[in-house]
Design a protein around this motif. Structure first.
Motif, PDB file in Angstrom:
ATOM      1  N   MET A   1       0.962  -1.149   0.063  1.00  0.00           N
ATOM      2  CA  MET A   1       0.002  -0.056   0.040  1.00  0.00           C
ATOM      3  C   MET A   1       0.893   1.098   0.125  1.00  0.00           C
ATOM      4  O   MET A   1       2.260   1.183   0.700  1.00  0.00           O
ATOM      5  N   THR A   2       0.548   2.272  -0.535  1.00  0.00           N
ATOM      6  CA  THR A   2       1.021   3.731  -0.587  1.00  0.00           C
ATOM      7  C   THR A   2       0.869   4.499   0.649  1.00  0.00           C
ATOM      8  O   THR A   2      -0.227   4.152   1.427  1.00  0.00           O
ATOM      9  N   GLY A   3       1.532   5.540   0.740  1.00  0.00           N
ATOM     10  CA  GLY A   3       1.522   6.491   1.889  1.00  0.00           C
ATOM     11  C   GLY A   3      -0.075   6.979   1.962  1.00  0.00           C
ATOM     12  O   GLY A   3      -0.419   7.110   3.023  1.00  0.00           O
ATOM     13  N   PRO A   4      -0.561   7.286   0.626  1.00  0.00           N
ATOM     14  CA  PRO A   4      -2.080   7.912   0.995  1.00  0.00           C
ATOM     15  C   PRO A   4      -3.043   7.023   1.708  1.00  0.00           C
ATOM     16  O   PRO A   4      -3.913   7.427   2.381  1.00  0.00           O
ATOM     17  N   TYR A   5      -2.901   5.560   1.334  1.00  0.00           N
ATOM     18  CA  TYR A   5      -3.711   4.867   1.808  1.00  0.00           C
ATOM     19  C   TYR A   5      -3.590   4.543   3.462  1.00  0.00           C
ATOM     20  O   TYR A   5      -4.480   4.514   4.260  1.00  0.00           O
ATOM     21  N   TRP A   6      -2.185   4.898   3.622  1.00  0.00           N
ATOM     22  CA  TRP A   6      -1.908   4.552   5.264  1.00  0.00           C
ATOM     23  C   TRP A   6      -2.393   5.982   5.912  1.00  0.00           C
ATOM     24  O   TRP A   6      -2.718   5.770   7.047  1.00  0.00           O
ATOM     25  N   ALA A   7      -2.239   6.959   5.190  1.00  0.00           N
ATOM     26  CA  ALA A   7      -2.690   8.376   5.739  1.00  0.00           C
ATOM     27  C   ALA A   7      -4.178   8.128   6.133  1.00  0.00           C
ATOM     28  O   ALA A   7      -4.675   8.670   7.295  1.00  0.00           O
ATOM     29  N   VAL A   8      -5.130   7.832   5.019  1.00  0.00           N
ATOM     30  CA  VAL A   8      -6.412   7.576   5.208  1.00  0.00           C
ATOM     31  C   VAL A   8      -6.727   6.414   6.405  1.00  0.00           C
ATOM     32  O   VAL A   8      -7.744   6.824   7.254  1.00  0.00           O
TER      33      VAL A   8
END
Length: 98
Positions: A1-8
């Motif tokens: 998973m990329t950074g934006p997914y982890w941020a969400v």
């Protein structure tokens, strides 16, 4: 998973945590106020609202079965017997109507 997914995911986790903390804080303040009686009646009110919204728009066998279940519950104060009577009444009425 990329950074934006982890941020969400992190944002949603933080929001869920904050909602629970706010509920605990509000519950504590209500318990300390003159409105504490509301918390005593809240579980029953929630059940009544769920049942009432479930019955809205239902056919007559459902309403009759709910009335039978209510009567059994009022007479016996026994949860399992009330559920069994409601299910049996609904099954019998559905069989008669169908």
């Amino acid at each position: 998973m990329t950074g934006p997914y982890w941020a969400v995911i992190a944002l949603l986790a933080a929001a869920a945590f904050l909602i629970r903390v706010a509920g605990l804080a509000a519950g504590g303040r209500i318990r300390a106020s003159r409105h504490a009686w509301i918390l005593d009646d809240l579980p029953g009110l929630i059940v009544v609202s769920l049942v009432a919204s479930s019955l809205a728009g239902q056919p007559w066998p459902t309403w009759i079965a709910a009335g039978i279940a209510f009567g059994v519950g009022a007479m016996t104060n026994h949860v399992i017997l009330t559920m069994a009577a409601g299910v049996a009444a609904f099954a019998g009425l559905a069989w008669l109507a169908g």
